[in-house]
Design an enzyme around this catalytic site. Structure first.
Site, PDB file in Angstrom:
ATOM      1  N   LEU A 125       0.778  -1.047  -0.083  1.00 53.72           N
ATOM      2  CA  LEU A 125       0.108   0.132   0.190  1.00 53.72           C
ATOM      3  C   LEU A 125       0.936   1.247  -0.110  1.00 53.72           C
ATOM      4  CD1 LEU A 125      -2.753  -1.008   2.859  1.00 53.72           C
ATOM      5  CD2 LEU A 125      -3.045  -0.855   0.052  1.00 53.72           C
ATOM      6  N   GLY A 126       2.271   1.248   0.406  1.00 56.44           N
ATOM      7  CA  GLY A 126       2.824   2.335   0.438  1.00 56.44           C
ATOM      8  C   GLY A 126       4.137   2.263   1.447  1.00 56.44           C
TER       9      GLY A 126
ATOM     10  N   GLY B 226       8.112   5.818   7.705  1.00 56.65           N
ATOM     11  CA  GLY B 226       9.278   5.927   8.443  1.00 56.65           C
ATOM     12  C   GLY B 226      10.052   4.670   8.888  1.00 56.65           C
TER      13      GLY B 226
ATOM     14  N   VAL C 288       3.954  -0.694   4.197  1.00 54.71           N
ATOM     15  CA  VAL C 288       2.580  -1.079   4.810  1.00 54.71           C
ATOM     16  C   VAL C 288       2.115  -1.909   3.476  1.00 54.71           C
ATOM     17  CG1 VAL C 288       0.254  -0.267   5.574  1.00 54.71           C
ATOM     18  CG2 VAL C 288       2.455   0.805   5.914  1.00 54.71           C
TER      19      VAL C 288
ATOM     20  N   LYS D 258       1.912  -3.342   8.852  1.00 56.54           N
ATOM     21  CA  LYS D 258       3.141  -2.575   8.761  1.00 56.54           C
ATOM     22  C   LYS D 258       4.362  -3.374   9.076  1.00 56.54           C
ATOM     23  CE  LYS D 258       3.751   1.917   9.744  1.00 56.54           C
ATOM     24  NZ  LYS D 258       3.992   3.225  10.691  1.00 56.54           N
TER      25      LYS D 258
ATOM     26  N   ASP E 255       3.430  13.724  14.974  1.00 55.89           N
ATOM     27  CA  ASP E 255       3.808  13.924  13.497  1.00 55.89           C
ATOM     28  C   ASP E 255       2.562  13.854  12.842  1.00 55.89           C
ATOM     29  OD1 ASP E 255       5.530  13.872  11.407  1.00 55.89           O
ATOM     30  OD2 ASP E 255       5.590  12.125  10.896  1.00 55.89           O
TER      31      ASP E 255
END
Length: 376
Positions: free
Chosen positions: A25-26, A29, A33, A48, A146
């Site tokens: 999915l991406g 840091g 994922v 993750k 964050d």
């Protein structure tokens, strides 16, 4: 050095004997994922993967493992409609994987890549929803640390389409945590750093308020409050000096945003106060039930095109009705826009209209009496 004993992670890889990886999915840091299928509960999840610790000294590898376990423990404390849920921390080959709710979505960062800026009324909904989730997080001692456009997701299909959720508590910390940051390390993303954090202070709840304000500012203005620069050190310096570019597009949200972006943390609202200020400014008091828990929508109650796949774009929200709007007093017109002497704006009755009507009736009555007298 390559660890030849470490399995290659990819589609169809089985994590902890339970989670079958499907597609990436991406990245973030802490690592990649993945979309995965939970074979035990027969549902899709996001999982993750920790950055590989191969080749790292054992002490550093253990620190990385500890961080992801910490993320799971912190995020699991929070259950909220506008926060991504954490289900599990699974161990695979000695490495922890964080198992989370899968929300088919696009981030606010991706939306801004499509449309450059978002309408104030839509940003207000996102801001109030995320602020509500963060207020709940702060109430149990969690500081996110964050907040940025990439960490705010808006469901783009399915039954949750239009719902905004805050994600990635990967560097969040509970109020009772005693672990100190390494000397000189600044936590967060430079474009959204509060001044005190840019100067080396530890993030607090007030820091989250600033970062959310900076995120909403970016969605409205099309750039962060400190501007754009490829050099992150330049952005950190601007943040440390609180060099905020005055907003020009924020309209009714201007005062609420500037309050969140106060350079001094003690002058900022709490997260709950920020939520209420956003709601009141954009929609009026007592409108939380119309906005919180509901999809982001346009003024007429439809899902915005940026927030949905083409099949759902423009659909009327299942919750919806047109958005409530505050009853602001009409602004005083500038002298240069005033109607010329002897004229009046269309649609405004003259102030002596009742008197004119009464005089007309009196004259008509006198004429009627004169006619009756003449007939007799």
């Amino acid at each position: 050095m390559i660890d030849r004993h470490r399995p290659i992670v990819g589609p169809q890889y089985l994590v902890a004997g339970r989670y079958r990886l499907q597609s990436k999915l991406g990245g973030g840091g802490m690592g990649a994922v993945w979309l995965a299928h939970d074979r035990l509960l027969d549902r899709e999840v996001a999982i993750k993967q920790v950055l590989t610790t191969a080749g790292l000294p054992e002490a550093e590898a253990e620190k990385v493992r500890g961080q992801i376990l910490h993320e799971g423990r912190v995020a699991a404390k929070l259950s909220h409609d506008h926060a991504i849920a954490v289900y599990d921390v699974a161990l695979e080959a000695g490495e922890p994987w964080l198992v989370m709710e899968h929300l088919p979505s696009r981030s606010v960062a991706r939306a801004l890549g499509m449309v450059e800026t978002l309408p104030v009324v839509e940003v207000a909904q996102i801001g109030a929803q995320v602020a509500d989730a963060l207020a709940a997080a702060h109430s149990v001692g969690i500081v996110h640390r964050d907040i940025k456009p990439g960490n705010i997701l808006v469901a783009d299909r399915g039954p949750s389409v239009g719902i905004a959720k805050l994600s990635d508590f990967g560097i969040s910390r509970g109020a009772g945590d005693l672990t100190e940051e390494p000397e000189g390390i600044i936590t967060g993303t430079p474009a959204y750093l509060p001044p005190e954090v840019a100067r080396g202070a530890q993030p607090t709840e007030a820091s989250d308020v600033f970062s959310l304000g900076a995120t909403l500012y970016t969605a409205i203005e099309g750039q962060p409050p400190f501007g754009l620069d490829e050099d992150s050190d330049v952005l950190v310096e601007r943040a440390a000096m609180a060099q905020i570019i005055p907003p020009t597009r924020s309209g009714v949200l201007t005062n609420a945003l500037l309050h969140m972006l106060e350079p001094a943390p003690q002058r900022r609202p709490t997260m709950a106060e920020a939520r209420d200020e956003i709601l009141t400014a954009a929609f009026g008091p007592g409108t939380d039930s119309y906005i919180l828990g509901a999809p982001v929508r346009t003024e007429d109650g439809t899902i915005p095109s940026w927030a949905a796949r083409s099949s759902a774009s423009g659909l009327r929200s299942p919750h919806a009705m047109p958005l409530p709007r505050p009853q602001h007093q009409a602004p005083v017109r500038a002298a240069g826009n005033a109607a010329p002497v002897g004229q009046r704006a269309q649609g405004n009755p003259p102030s002596n209209a009742p008197l004119a009507i009464a005089v007309g009736l009196l004259i008509g009555l006198v004429i009627l009496i004169a006619i009756l007298v003449a007939v007799m």
